[in-house]
Write a protein that holds these residues in place. Structure first.
Motif, PDB file in Angstrom:
ATOM      1  N   HIS A   1     -24.305  -3.781  10.360  1.00  0.00           N
ATOM      2  CA  HIS A   1     -23.367  -3.115  11.271  1.00  0.00           C
ATOM      3  C   HIS A   1     -22.785  -4.121  12.281  1.00  0.00           C
ATOM      4  O   HIS A   1     -21.589  -4.122  12.550  1.00  0.00           O
ATOM      5  CB  HIS A   1     -24.071  -1.962  11.988  1.00  0.00           C
ATOM      6  N   ARG A   2     -23.670  -4.994  12.833  1.00  0.00           N
ATOM      7  CA  ARG A   2     -23.193  -6.037  13.755  1.00  0.00           C
ATOM      8  C   ARG A   2     -22.211  -6.967  13.065  1.00  0.00           C
ATOM      9  O   ARG A   2     -21.203  -7.365  13.649  1.00  0.00           O
ATOM     10  CB  ARG A   2     -24.367  -6.836  14.311  1.00  0.00           C
TER      11      ARG A   2
ATOM     12  N   ASP B   1     -20.259  -6.177  10.548  1.00  0.00           N
ATOM     13  CA  ASP B   1     -19.009  -5.415  10.418  1.00  0.00           C
ATOM     14  C   ASP B   1     -18.245  -5.399  11.739  1.00  0.00           C
ATOM     15  O   ASP B   1     -17.022  -5.574  11.770  1.00  0.00           O
ATOM     16  CB  ASP B   1     -19.290  -3.974   9.964  1.00  0.00           C
ATOM     17  N   LEU B   2     -18.964  -5.163  12.840  1.00  0.00           N
ATOM     18  CA  LEU B   2     -18.318  -5.159  14.158  1.00  0.00           C
ATOM     19  C   LEU B   2     -17.720  -6.524  14.483  1.00  0.00           C
ATOM     20  O   LEU B   2     -16.617  -6.621  15.025  1.00  0.00           O
ATOM     21  CB  LEU B   2     -19.317  -4.753  15.250  1.00  0.00           C
TER      22      LEU B   2
ATOM     23  N   HIS C   1     -14.631  -6.919  12.567  1.00  0.00           N
ATOM     24  CA  HIS C   1     -13.595  -6.070  13.165  1.00  0.00           C
ATOM     25  C   HIS C   1     -13.037  -6.729  14.435  1.00  0.00           C
ATOM     26  O   HIS C   1     -11.823  -6.747  14.659  1.00  0.00           O
ATOM     27  CB  HIS C   1     -14.168  -4.685  13.478  1.00  0.00           C
ATOM     28  N   ARG C   2     -13.943  -7.274  15.273  1.00  0.00           N
ATOM     29  CA  ARG C   2     -13.492  -7.977  16.485  1.00  0.00           C
ATOM     30  C   ARG C   2     -12.623  -9.168  16.134  1.00  0.00           C
ATOM     31  O   ARG C   2     -11.611  -9.424  16.785  1.00  0.00           O
ATOM     32  CB  ARG C   2     -14.685  -8.433  17.312  1.00  0.00           C
TER      33      ARG C   2
END
Length: 176
Positions: free
Chosen positions: A35-36, A38-39, A42-43
């Motif tokens: 998840h990190r 993916d974040l 995304h960032r």
């Protein structure tokens, strides 16, 4: 079963539960890590989009600056054309009155001065058009090269020239 065997079985069971719990925690940590990631991706994507938007904004700001420069140039052109047109009108009207001898002798010299005033206005309007063209080119190049600084000297020079013309015209009107 004897008590030590029971404790041993319970302990094995507890160890198995703890191992399963640790496995569950490890899976959860893996999910959080994904998840990190993916974040983070995304960032990174958002950052790239912000950079693109910044470039677009910069491009738009440059375009607005060029358009403002063109509007300023057109304003100077309108002023120069107005001065030339009014100067020609004054000059031609003075010549018309001189040719028709409609003014007295005193008025005759006044008309010659007025004729010269018209010529002066045409000269001033022409000078403004020439200056406007050079100023437009200089400003456009400075905007393109991203090193624009306002020209305080030219503004001061034109303002002082117009003040001088205004004072001279006032003195001429009073003395005539």
């Amino acid at each position: 079963m004897t008590e030590p065997e029971l404790n041993s079985n319970e302990m094995a069971k507890k160890r198995t539960e703890m191992a399963e719990h640790r496995t569950g925690l490890s899976d959860h940590r893996t999910d959080l890590s994904e998840h990190r990631t993916d974040l983070s991706e995304h960032r990174t994507s958002l950052s790239e989009k912000r950079t693109e938007m910044g470039e677009v904004r910069s491009s738009l700001a440059t375009m607005r600056s060029h358009l403002a420069n063109e509007r300023t140039h057109l304003a100077y052109m309108r002023t120069g054309i107005s001065l030339i047109s009014f100067g020609i009108t004054i000059n031609r009207f003075a010549w018309f009155l001189i040719d028709n001898k409609t003014m007295s002798r005193y008025g005759h010299s006044f008309l010659h001065d007025t004729k010269d005033l018209g010529i002066g206005m045409v000269f001033l309007g022409s000078a403004m058009l020439i200056w406007s063209l050079f100023n437009y080119r200089k400003t456009a190049d400075a905007i393109t090269n991203n090193n624009y600084t306002p020209s305080h000297r030219s503004v001061l020079a034109f303002t002082l020239a117009l003040i001088l013309v205004g004072v001279a015209s006032t003195v001429w009107l009073i003395l005539s």
